[in-house]
Scaffold this motif. Structure first.
Motif: not given
Length: 237
Positions: A62-67, A109-113, A116-119, A133-134
């Motif tokens: 999730l950090k990877w996706a966010g940063t 962590a998932v609720e606060e992601l 844009p990071a979800w894509d 999403r996976r």
């Protein structure tokens, strides 16, 4: 690959699965966690340690996706296995507390992601390219299957239908792309076709919970009906 959209309902499925698990862990004592699980070579302590360590590992994705900075789920399999082994021999109280704490942290962590990071594109330990999403599916799958693996009175028929079908779709998606899957058709207890692998072969049918148990390698398939010989499946992940 099965994915879930980041909705209130999806987050609720994760939270409910974790709550069911934690409710079942309450009575466990040190001798209980040292006893074998349903997974060969693993005690209940190993299963609990894995669940506790998996949450922060998925948060690294999730950090990877966010940063946008590549942050692997695990350095390698040896590091993953060492983490599990290190936690497996903890007392029951410590293991349960670890599962509770890490599950709650992952839920936040998932609720606060950020949206844009979800894509964003990430790569879990299993190697596929995907979006966060996976990750929702992976965590739900692990919570439900490993709850069963603990052998504490929770079976495949206890998994609520919505969660069960998400996990079942995920496992079917794996076999749809796997090598060495024999030809057969899979139907549920009402006759609905769940999957068709190739052309011809036997028709295998049964309750969805029993189908999931078989596909996930947790049951022999004795509870299923087949018009021929029950297919021999390649190992699931």
């Amino acid at each position: 690959m099965k994915e879930l959209d980041p909705t209130t309902a999806s987050f609720g499925e994760l939270d409910a699965a974790a709550s069911r698990l934690l409710a079942g862990l309450g009575p466990l004592r040190d001798a209980d966690v040292a006893a074998p699980s349903l997974l060969p070579g693993w005690t209940r302590g190993h299963v609990l340690s894995h669940l506790a360590r998996q949450a922060p590992a998925l948060e690294r994705l999730l950090k990877w996706a966010g940063t946008g900075v590549e942050t692997p789920q695990y350095i390698d399999r040896q590091a993953r296995d060492a983490e599990i082994e290190a936690g497996a021999r903890q007392p029951a109280e410590a293991l349960v507390a670890d599962v509770r704490r890490t599950s709650a942290h992952f839920q936040r962590a998932v609720e606060e992601l950020p949206a844009p990071a979800w894509d964003a594109t990430i790569r879990p330990f299993t190697g596929e390219l995907c979006t966060p999403r996976r990750i929702l599916v992976i965590r739900l799958r692990e919570l439900e299957l490993h709850h069963v693996d603990l052998a504490i009175g929770y079976g495949f028929h206890d998994i609520p239908a919505t969660a069960r079908d998400i996990v079942l779709d995920d496992v079917l998606g794996y076999y749809a792309e796997a090598d060495g899957v024999p030809r057969f058709t899979l139907r549920d207890g009402r006759g609905a076709e769940l999957a068709r692998f190739g052309t011809g072969g036997p028709v295998v049918s049964g309750e969805r919970a029993d189908i999931l148990a078989w596909l996930a390698g947790r049951a022999s398939g004795d509870a299923l009906e087949t018009t021929g010989r029950l297919p021999e499946l390649p190992p699931w992940i």
